[in-house]
Design a protein around this motif. Structure first.
Motif, PDB file in Angstrom:
ATOM      1  N   VAL A  93       0.858  -1.178   0.000  1.00 32.83           N
ATOM      2  CA  VAL A  93       0.000   0.000   0.000  1.00 32.83           C
ATOM      3  C   VAL A  93       0.898   1.233   0.000  1.00 32.83           C
ATOM      4  CG1 VAL A  93      -1.662   1.298   1.412  1.00 32.83           C
ATOM      5  CG2 VAL A  93      -1.881  -1.185   1.177  1.00 32.83           C
ATOM      6  N   CYS A  94       0.547   2.243  -0.804  1.00 26.11           N
ATOM      7  CA  CYS A  94       1.335   3.479  -0.847  1.00 26.11           C
ATOM      8  C   CYS A  94       1.335   4.136   0.528  1.00 26.11           C
ATOM      9  CB  CYS A  94       0.761   4.441  -1.881  1.00 26.11           C
ATOM     10  SG  CYS A  94       1.601   6.036  -1.850  1.00 26.11           S
ATOM     11  N   PRO A  95       2.521   4.440   1.047  1.00 25.60           N
ATOM     12  CA  PRO A  95       2.589   5.048   2.380  1.00 25.60           C
ATOM     13  C   PRO A  95       1.996   6.452   2.418  1.00 25.60           C
ATOM     14  CG  PRO A  95       4.793   4.816   1.418  1.00 25.60           C
ATOM     15  CD  PRO A  95       3.836   4.178   0.462  1.00 25.60           C
ATOM     16  N   THR A  96       1.925   7.108   1.277  1.00 27.61           N
ATOM     17  CA  THR A  96       1.406   8.472   1.228  1.00 27.61           C
ATOM     18  C   THR A  96      -0.099   8.497   0.981  1.00 27.61           C
ATOM     19  OG1 THR A  96       3.506   9.078   0.221  1.00 27.61           O
ATOM     20  CG2 THR A  96       1.785  10.753   0.194  1.00 27.61           C
ATOM     21  N   CYS A  97      -0.560   7.717   0.004  1.00 27.56           N
ATOM     22  CA  CYS A  97      -1.963   7.791  -0.423  1.00 27.56           C
ATOM     23  C   CYS A  97      -2.841   6.692   0.159  1.00 27.56           C
ATOM     24  CB  CYS A  97      -2.073   7.703  -1.943  1.00 27.56           C
ATOM     25  SG  CYS A  97      -0.823   8.600  -2.826  1.00 27.56           S
ATOM     26  N   GLN A  98      -2.232   5.679   0.749  1.00 24.10           N
ATOM     27  CA  GLN A  98      -2.996   4.553   1.306  1.00 24.10           C
ATOM     28  C   GLN A  98      -3.823   3.813   0.259  1.00 24.10           C
ATOM     29  OE1 GLN A  98      -2.257   3.833   4.451  1.00 24.10           O
ATOM     30  NE2 GLN A  98      -1.074   5.691   4.673  1.00 24.10           N
ATOM     31  N   VAL A 142       4.031   0.435  -8.428  1.00 25.65           N
ATOM     32  CA  VAL A 142       3.842   1.870  -8.628  1.00 25.65           C
ATOM     33  C   VAL A 142       2.525   2.305  -7.996  1.00 25.65           C
ATOM     34  CG1 VAL A 142       3.539   3.696 -10.356  1.00 25.65           C
ATOM     35  CG2 VAL A 142       5.090   1.821 -10.829  1.00 25.65           C
ATOM     36  N   CYS A 143       2.516   3.478  -7.382  1.00 27.06           N
ATOM     37  CA  CYS A 143       1.269   4.075  -6.910  1.00 27.06           C
ATOM     38  C   CYS A 143       0.710   4.926  -8.041  1.00 27.06           C
ATOM     39  CB  CYS A 143       1.513   4.936  -5.680  1.00 27.06           C
ATOM     40  SG  CYS A 143       0.058   5.881  -5.208  1.00 27.06           S
ATOM     41  N   GLU A 144      -0.504   4.609  -8.483  1.00 26.27           N
ATOM     42  CA  GLU A 144      -1.065   5.360  -9.601  1.00 26.27           C
ATOM     43  C   GLU A 144      -1.577   6.730  -9.168  1.00 26.27           C
ATOM     44  OE1 GLU A 144      -3.588   2.613 -11.778  1.00 26.27           O
ATOM     45  OE2 GLU A 144      -1.792   2.059 -12.892  1.00 26.27           O
ATOM     46  N   GLU A 145      -1.689   6.940  -7.858  1.00 22.00           N
ATOM     47  CA  GLU A 145      -2.119   8.254  -7.367  1.00 22.00           C
ATOM     48  C   GLU A 145      -0.965   9.262  -7.411  1.00 22.00           C
ATOM     49  OE1 GLU A 145      -5.190   9.274  -5.997  1.00 22.00           O
ATOM     50  OE2 GLU A 145      -6.032   7.423  -6.784  1.00 22.00           O
ATOM     51  N   CYS A 146       0.149   8.901  -6.751  1.00 23.91           N
ATOM     52  CA  CYS A 146       1.241   9.879  -6.617  1.00 23.91           C
ATOM     53  C   CYS A 146       2.454   9.519  -7.469  1.00 23.91           C
ATOM     54  CB  CYS A 146       1.658  10.009  -5.155  1.00 23.91           C
ATOM     55  SG  CYS A 146       2.486   8.552  -4.487  1.00 23.91           S
ATOM     56  N   GLY A 147       2.456   8.310  -8.033  1.00 25.80           N
ATOM     57  CA  GLY A 147       3.544   7.921  -8.920  1.00 25.80           C
ATOM     58  C   GLY A 147       4.779   7.396  -8.226  1.00 25.80           C
ATOM     59  N   CYS A 148       4.727   7.221  -6.895  1.00 23.45           N
ATOM     60  CA  CYS A 148       5.923   6.710  -6.249  1.00 23.45           C
ATOM     61  C   CYS A 148       6.128   5.233  -6.614  1.00 23.45           C
ATOM     62  CB  CYS A 148       5.890   6.924  -4.739  1.00 23.45           C
ATOM     63  SG  CYS A 148       4.827   5.802  -3.854  1.00 23.45           S
ATOM     64  N   VAL A 149       7.372   4.816  -6.563  1.00 23.18           N
ATOM     65  CA  VAL A 149       7.756   3.488  -7.017  1.00 23.18           C
ATOM     66  C   VAL A 149       8.355   2.723  -5.847  1.00 23.18           C
ATOM     67  CG1 VAL A 149       9.338   2.236  -8.556  1.00 23.18           C
ATOM     68  CG2 VAL A 149       8.156   4.273  -9.379  1.00 23.18           C
TER      69      VAL A 149
HETATM   70 ZN    ZN Z   1       0.827   7.257  -3.584  1.00 21.77          ZN
END
Ligand code: ZN
Ligand code: ZN
Length: 130
Positions: free
Chosen positions: A64-69, A88-95
């Motif tokens: 799970v993305c640590p920023t966007c959950q 990849v997080c499709e919300e913020c783009g972090c990898v």
């Molecule tokens: Zn994210």
């Protein structure tokens, strides 16, 4: 923030400097923002992440993305014998790259560069056929 791989907390080193590459001390997984990844790939003569040519694995068991959950999206490259993965997080783009895919002997920037050159090579190989 918590590691998408194992949920351990990743603590920034003291001094308050924002770390571009966050390495999890528990699992060795590495998280990087897309904005920071781009220049790193360029600097190492690698194509942008959108040109790497991995394919999306649907319903994969990801972190799970640590920023966007939100659940991360798993990208796969290579063939069945030697698959390479990143998330990849499709919300913020972090990898997020799993610790098992990274060479702990290298410094973090080289670790990422070597992973993506391995990924690009695996995609190329799987396209050229057996
Ligand atoms: Zn994210
Ligand atoms: Zn971890």
């Amino acid at each position: 923030m918590n590691c998408p791989g194992c949920d351990a907390e990743i603590v920034d080193p003291e001094g308050g400097k924002e770390e571009v590459l966050r390495v999890c001390a528990e699992c060795g997984g590495l998280t990087v923002e897309l904005a920071d990844l781009k220049p790193l790939l360029l600097h190492n003569n690698l194509p942008g992440i959108e040109s790497l040519g991995g394919r999306v694995v649907k319903d994969a068991d990801t972190g799970v993305c640590p920023t966007c959950q939100v659940d991360l999206t798993l990208f796969e490259g290579g063939d069945r014998q030697q698959p390479e993965f990143y998330e990849v997080c499709e919300e913020c783009g972090c990898v997020f790259i799993d610790g098992d895919s990274l060479d702990p002997e290298l410094e973090p920037e080289k670790r990422v560069a070597s992973f993506f050159s391995k990924f690009a090579a695996a995609v190329k190989k799987s396209r050229s056929g057996p």
